[in-house]
Design a protein around this motif. Sequence first.
Motif: not given
Length: 138
Positions: A3, A72, A76-79
């Motif tokens: 992270q 990515t 992370d793609q969620r960011q």
Amino acid sequence: MSQLKFEAVNVGDTLPPLELAPITRTTLALFAGASGDHNQIHIDIDYARRAGMPDVFAHGMLSMAYLGRLLTQWVDQRQLREFGVRFTGITHLGHRITCTGKVVEKFEAGGEQRAKVEIQTTNQYGETKIIGDAVIAF
């Protein structure tokens, strides 16, 4: 993937570049099948020539997908909060695309710490094919 922390990101930082294999007819056929984009200009040489092109050429969205991979592999793609591009040139068969990115701004929005990243693709001749930007949340 570890992270990445907002505090560790600085304006001017560059993303690790993504260097891709040369664009081939197989690349285009596979992308057409995966994306459902079977536009003949990308897969039929006779059609491309009738349209005034010397040969088929890559889908713009293929290069945008490569930029998505650049992002990515960094976070992370969620960011990912925003992702947009402008197509500036045609990616022809044989072009070796390199995707790059650079942090240009850090800010807060929507209760999140965010960074804006300018992104682009270039070929082996240094010609820019796509420019864009993305916003990443931390």
